[in-house]
Enzyme design. Structure first.
Site, PDB file in Angstrom:
ATOM      1  CG  ASP A  12      -1.504  -1.205   1.433  1.00 43.23           C
ATOM      2  OD1 ASP A  12      -2.244  -1.782   0.436  1.00 43.23           O
ATOM      3  OD2 ASP A  12      -1.741  -1.847   2.593  1.00 43.23           O
ATOM      4  CE  LYS A  15       3.484  -2.502  -4.527  1.00 49.98           C
ATOM      5  NZ  LYS A  15       2.830  -2.091  -3.086  1.00 49.98           N
ATOM      6  N   GLY A  39      -3.321  -4.131  -5.300  1.00 51.06           N
ATOM      7  CA  GLY A  39      -4.245  -3.120  -5.464  1.00 51.06           C
ATOM      8  C   GLY A  39      -3.459  -1.848  -5.788  1.00 51.06           C
ATOM      9  CG  HIS A  40      -0.285  -2.060  -7.958  1.00 48.92           C
ATOM     10  ND1 HIS A  40       0.969  -2.550  -8.616  1.00 48.92           N
ATOM     11  CD2 HIS A  40       0.054  -2.435  -6.796  1.00 48.92           C
ATOM     12  CE1 HIS A  40       1.499  -3.092  -7.790  1.00 48.92           C
ATOM     13  NE2 HIS A  40       1.104  -3.294  -6.923  1.00 48.92           N
ATOM     14  CD  GLN A 221       1.375  -8.981  -3.244  1.00 47.03           C
ATOM     15  OE1 GLN A 221       1.934  -9.591  -3.763  1.00 47.03           O
ATOM     16  NE2 GLN A 221      -0.152  -8.527  -3.554  1.00 47.03           N
TER      17      GLN A 221
END
Length: 420
Positions: A12, A15, A39-40, A221
């Site tokens: 988080d 990225k 989740g980018h 991650q």
């Protein structure tokens, strides 16, 4: 030439935005590990977009995007993502390539993930329930189905054989949920997946490198969630560190040049696991509120705390970080003072090393307190006009980490990034 972007904390870190920012300077953006548990978040035309499997360079028409063999891929989620991206006028099939070695996430992987996590009770690790762990277990157990298998006539029989094996495991968990609709969606998405450019990924990317193309490897991650070097067992199922670029894309270590490591100006974590600098008080709630700290994939509220330089230095070391990118610097704009963890005390002994089993030790963080800058930094465009107290904060980090902060992100917008 290959440069790497990866997270240095527990994920988080922002990225997606950073990859999107750097992508125009590269010919290829390649995801090398992880799956839809990523989740980018990007902002495109003022709209928020969260990518889970498609590389974050997809919105740059000049860049090819590769899903590498180290990734575990859910065809259903990929299909939904493609629909979202195509809504912005992007021809996904033109610039998205998928390695034939990429492992598939089956509906029964998701079921196994859910059943396993439910059985753990209070010992839950905080899985996203996307089937990541079971998919990687099949990979190491040499049972997995891969994207290249979709091109074989006997794919359906291979699927049934693996499904039956999974069903026996689900019976042991007493899992009775009907997943037939999941399977309908899966086979529909598989047909879509067959229409993509499925490539011999390792040859393709190495030929591009030999031709002088620039590759940006995008990690999912983060380092402290690495299966080998993270806060085990509260980790993900893949190698999230820079070494994973080699195994996930099939490239040699000497091809890697820069390693850009991303850290927030503070710390967050989603789910269970050790978090030495966590603030379970009003200060932590203030960080969560200002930083909008809720999971891009799960929506879960993130645990928040001060920056942990001990863990950050460890992450820089094992990744060979050359440049540090500090994100969400603007979240700290209204704090009177800021604490930075510089060591741990364990059983009366002070250390600057990350221990093997953090959560099982009486660990106390030790802090250096610095003055906050109390200035709105969101509109600052260059390093010279940064507040002096922010410059001191960054200078202290540089000295401690031994890896320089080269970029500061001061907002979610594409243009809100300052080069130091």
């Amino acid at each position: 030439m290959v440069d790497v972007i990866l997270g240095l904390q527990w994920g988080d870190e922002g990225k997606g935005k950073i990859v999107d920012y750097f992508a125009p300077g590269y010919d290829i953006v390649a995801r090398f590990q992880g799956g839809p548990n990523a989740g980018h978040t990007l902002y495109v035309e003022g709209k928020k977009v969260v990518l889970h499997q498609i590389p974050s360079g997809i919105f740059h028409q000049g860049a090819e995007n590769i899903i590498g063999g180290g990734v575990v891929l859910d065809p259903v989620i990929l299909k939904k993502e493609c629909n979202t991206v195509e809504g912005f006028g992007i021809d996904v099939k033109k610039n998205l390539f998928i390695s034939h070695r990429t492992n598939l996430i089956l509906p029964t992987h998701r079921a196994l993930d859910k059943a396993s996590e439910m059985q753990k009770g209070e010992g839950k690790i905080g899985s996203t329930l996307k089937g990541i762990g079971p998919a990687y277990m099949d990979k190491t157990g040499r049972n997995a189905l891969r994207v290249g298998d979709l091109l074989n006539k006997n794919f359906t029989s291979q699927y049934i054989k693996l499904r039956l094996k999974h069903q026996r495991l689900l019976d042991n968990f007493n899992f009775t949920e009907d997943i037939s609709t999941w399977e309908d969606d899966f086979f529909e998405a598989v047909e879509t997946l067959r229409s993509f450019k499925i490539i011999n990924g390792e040859y393709y990317i190495n030929n591009k490198i030999a031709a002088g193309k620039k590759v940006l490897a995008e990690g999912a991650q983060a380092a402290m969630l690495d299966i080998d070097f993270g806060t085990y067992p509260y980790v993900t199922s893949s190698n999230t560190i820079s070494a994973g670029v080699c195994t996930g894309l099939g490239i040699a270590p000497q091809k890697i040049e820069k390693v850009l490591g991303i850290t927030k100006s503070y710390c967050t974590r989603v789910g269970s696991g050790p978090f030495p600098t966590e603030l379970e008080n009003e200060m932590g709630e203030k960080l969560r509120k200002i930083g909008s700290e809720f999971g891009a994939t799960t929506g879960r509220p993130r645990r928040c705390g001060w920056i942990d330089l001990v863990a950050l230095k460890y992450a820089c070391m094992i990744n060979g970080v050359t440049d540090v990118v500090m994100t969400k610097a603007d979240v700290l704009d209204s704090f009177e003072h800021l604490d930075l963890c510089t060591s741990y005390t364990i059983n009366g002994e002070e250390t600057q090393e990350v221990p093997l089993q953090m959560e099982k030790l009486p660990l106390q963080p030790n802090f250096k307190t610095m003055k906050g800058w109390n200035v709105d930094t969101t509109n600052i465009k260059n390093a010279d006009t940064l507040p002096e107290d922010m410059k001191k904060y960054i200078a202290f980090m540089n000295e401690y980490l031994g890896a320089p902060v080269k970029y500061v992100s001061n907002g979610p917008g594409r243009d809100q990034i300052i080069t130091l």
